[in-house]
Scaffold this motif. Structure first.
Motif, PDB file in Angstrom:
ATOM      1  N   VAL A   1       3.688 -14.474   1.338  1.00 65.28           N
ATOM      2  CA  VAL A   1       4.017 -14.289  -0.076  1.00 65.28           C
ATOM      3  C   VAL A   1       4.210 -12.801  -0.356  1.00 65.28           C
ATOM      4  O   VAL A   1       3.515 -11.950   0.233  1.00 65.28           O
ATOM      5  N   PRO A   2       5.131 -12.452  -1.240  1.00 64.36           N
ATOM      6  CA  PRO A   2       5.399 -11.027  -1.493  1.00 64.36           C
ATOM      7  C   PRO A   2       4.164 -10.257  -1.938  1.00 64.36           C
ATOM      8  O   PRO A   2       3.989  -9.084  -1.571  1.00 64.36           O
TER       9      PRO A   2
ATOM     10  N   ALA B   1       0.411  -5.964  -0.692  1.00 68.16           N
ATOM     11  CA  ALA B   1      -0.975  -5.514  -0.610  1.00 68.16           C
ATOM     12  C   ALA B   1      -1.310  -4.978   0.783  1.00 68.16           C
ATOM     13  O   ALA B   1      -2.052  -3.996   0.921  1.00 68.16           O
ATOM     14  N   ILE B   2      -0.777  -5.615   1.819  1.00 67.62           N
ATOM     15  CA  ILE B   2      -1.009  -5.135   3.187  1.00 67.62           C
ATOM     16  C   ILE B   2      -0.395  -3.750   3.378  1.00 67.62           C
ATOM     17  O   ILE B   2      -1.030  -2.842   3.934  1.00 67.62           O
ATOM     18  N   ALA B   3       0.826  -3.585   2.893  1.00 72.51           N
ATOM     19  CA  ALA B   3       1.478  -2.278   3.006  1.00 72.51           C
ATOM     20  C   ALA B   3       0.689  -1.218   2.244  1.00 72.51           C
ATOM     21  O   ALA B   3       0.510  -0.085   2.734  1.00 72.51           O
TER      22      ALA B   3
ATOM     23  N   PRO C   1       7.169  -3.625   2.837  1.00 69.99           N
ATOM     24  CA  PRO C   1       6.594  -4.978   2.800  1.00 69.99           C
ATOM     25  C   PRO C   1       7.608  -6.082   3.050  1.00 69.99           C
ATOM     26  O   PRO C   1       7.232  -7.188   3.446  1.00 69.99           O
ATOM     27  N   ASP C   2       8.884  -5.816   2.849  1.00 68.68           N
ATOM     28  CA  ASP C   2       9.907  -6.843   3.049  1.00 68.68           C
ATOM     29  C   ASP C   2      10.408  -6.920   4.487  1.00 68.68           C
ATOM     30  O   ASP C   2      10.886  -7.970   4.916  1.00 68.68           O
ATOM     31  N   ARG C   3      10.289  -5.820   5.235  1.00 65.52           N
ATOM     32  CA  ARG C   3      10.888  -5.793   6.576  1.00 65.52           C
ATOM     33  C   ARG C   3       9.893  -5.469   7.691  1.00 65.52           C
ATOM     34  O   ARG C   3      10.196  -5.671   8.854  1.00 65.52           O
ATOM     35  N   GLU C   4       8.712  -4.961   7.321  1.00 66.11           N
ATOM     36  CA  GLU C   4       7.790  -4.469   8.341  1.00 66.11           C
ATOM     37  C   GLU C   4       6.396  -5.093   8.257  1.00 66.11           C
ATOM     38  O   GLU C   4       5.451  -4.594   8.858  1.00 66.11           O
ATOM     39  N   VAL C   5       6.275  -6.193   7.544  1.00 70.39           N
ATOM     40  CA  VAL C   5       4.995  -6.907   7.411  1.00 70.39           C
ATOM     41  C   VAL C   5       5.257  -8.390   7.616  1.00 70.39           C
ATOM     42  O   VAL C   5       6.213  -8.938   7.063  1.00 70.39           O
ATOM     43  N   LEU C   6       4.408  -9.046   8.405  1.00 69.85           N
ATOM     44  CA  LEU C   6       4.513 -10.483   8.645  1.00 69.85           C
ATOM     45  C   LEU C   6       3.121 -11.090   8.549  1.00 69.85           C
ATOM     46  O   LEU C   6       2.194 -10.653   9.225  1.00 69.85           O
ATOM     47  N   VAL C   7       2.968 -12.107   7.698  1.00 63.97           N
ATOM     48  CA  VAL C   7       1.697 -12.808   7.538  1.00 63.97           C
ATOM     49  C   VAL C   7       1.620 -13.940   8.556  1.00 63.97           C
ATOM     50  O   VAL C   7       2.603 -14.648   8.792  1.00 63.97           O
TER      51      VAL C   7
END
Length: 404
Positions: free
Chosen positions: A75-76, A81-83, A96-102
């Motif tokens: 989820v965005p 939040a991770i970023a 957060p859109d290109r460099e984070v994966l849950v």
């Protein structure tokens, strides 16, 4: 009745997994239940995390957020939040859109990353002892694991004996060959509690750049470092941002291990590669919990400081009790596990010791040898978890002291 075909006579289990049976955690947890013992084996807390985080999950459920398939990457709100967490804590900037994966916990993050990045014949260097899923995931990907052993070292600290497990950097360098694809690093390290120093990480980074290696770093215990230890993400070192996949998890930091919310942060190309494998594992998971973890990551710094202080007190309680009971204790600089040497008790086989311990003392522990390729190197070591309520640890210590 027709005869069996040659395919039917072949073992059912994929040969890559033939060496892996039921995990030691399942065996010892079952033993804890059958004997009514205190389970200091498997690393899960016996209390829930912050009430406000649990309520955030309830709100998400009631509001219908995450009850259906969430977006594949996560989820965005959580990716943002991770970023933000990586930026606030370590000065690392991620899109957060290109460099984070849950992911479905750190375990899936490890599996998806290794399945994505390895091909048959690729060598993976991992620090031994290692979390057991490392070996299984390397095998499933067709890779070859190459262990570099962390070895016991006894020094002094403020005039007191200080027992730690240490990395031999020369041994690490010698383990790299032309077939080495990546380094699998775990710091803070489970099960030994070692936290790699700035000097060690600098040399690891230099080696990775020199030999053009990918690096996967398992940093799920990032908020559990003690004394003068400091968690330093390898991605923050020169030349490492573009070659490192960093793995994090909410379970260990917020004491909601059953939610299975993990993540990776890396470059767009590496995240895309891992997502290509991950989409055929769970695809998505933990929808409402993702929203709750997004709020958890935004908790004030005081939460993380208090959490660490509570675990430090529990570490010291269990370490002192184990020492009094006759164990040789390797005081961890991180995680919520203590490794002990059972030889001062007249024992040398960790498997036999742990299987007998529930009947002998009413306590369950884990034999470290299960985390080694070189089983003899881990034979006399046993791991205890201290992520339990204080009164539970006190009772465990009482039982262990009475048994010797």
């Amino acid at each position: 009745m027709t005869g069996m075909t040659s395919n039917a006579r072949r073992p059912l289990l994929n040969r890559r997994l033939a060496e892996f049976g039921t995990t030691i955690f399942a065996e010892m947890s079952a033993l804890a239940l059958s004997t009514g013992s205190i389970n200091l084996g498997q690393g899960f807390p016996d209390t829930d995390g912050p009430e406000e985080v649990r309520e955030a999950a309830v709100r998400a459920l009631r509001d219908g957020r995450g009850n259906q398939y969430p977006p594949g990457p996560g989820v965005p709100e959580l990716r943002t939040a991770i970023a933000a967490h990586q930026k606030h804590r370590y000065g690392l900037s991620y899109d957060p859109d290109r460099e984070v994966l849950v992911t479905a916990g750190a375990t899936e993050a490890i599996a998806a990353t290794l399945l994505a990045l390895l091909e048959p014949g690729d060598e993976v260097i991992a620090f031994e002892p290692y979390y057991d899923s490392y070996a299984a995931c390397i095998a499933m990907a067709g890779g070859t694991r190459v262990p570099v052993t962390l070895r016991p070292h006894e020094g002094t600290r403020d005039g007191v004996a200080d027992r730690r497990f240490r990395l031999d950097l020369d041994e690490l360098r010698d383990a790299v060959t032309d077939n080495t694809r990546l380094l699998l690093i775990n710091t803070p390290h489970n099960p030994t509690g070692t936290v790699l120093t700035r000097e060690e990480l600098t040399e690891i980074a230099r080696l990775a750049v020199e030999r053009d290696l990918l690096v996967v770093t398992d940093e799920v215990y990032e908020h559990l470092v003690f004394d003068d230890a400091e968690h330093l993400p390898l991605a923050s070192f020169p030349g490492m941002r573009e070659r490192t996949v960093t793995i994090g998890s909410a379970g260990k930091t917020f004491s909601f291990t059953g939610w299975k919310v993990g993540w990776i942060t890396s470059t767009p190309d590496l995240v895309t590669a891992v997502r290509s494998a991950k989409q055929f594992l769970t695809y998505v998971s933990s929808g409402p919990f993702q929203y709750a973890v997004a709020e958890a990551l935004a908790l004030p710094d005081s939460y993380f400081a208090d959490f660490r202080a509570d675990m430090l007190a529990k570490r010291d309680l269990l370490a002192a009790g184990l020492t009094d009971a006759g164990f040789e204790v390797y005081r961890p600089a991180g995680t919520y596990f203590i490794t002990t040497d059972i030889r001062p008790l007249g024992e040398s086989d960790g498997f036999a010791f742990c299987r007998a311990l529930p009947e002998r003392a009413g306590v369950v522990a884990i034999p470290n040898a299960v985390f080694y390729d070189h089983r003899e190197a881990g034979a006399p070591f046993v791991r205890f978890a201290f992520c339990k309520r204080t009164e539970v640890l006190e009772e465990a210590v009482k039982r262990l002291k009475a048994a010797w």
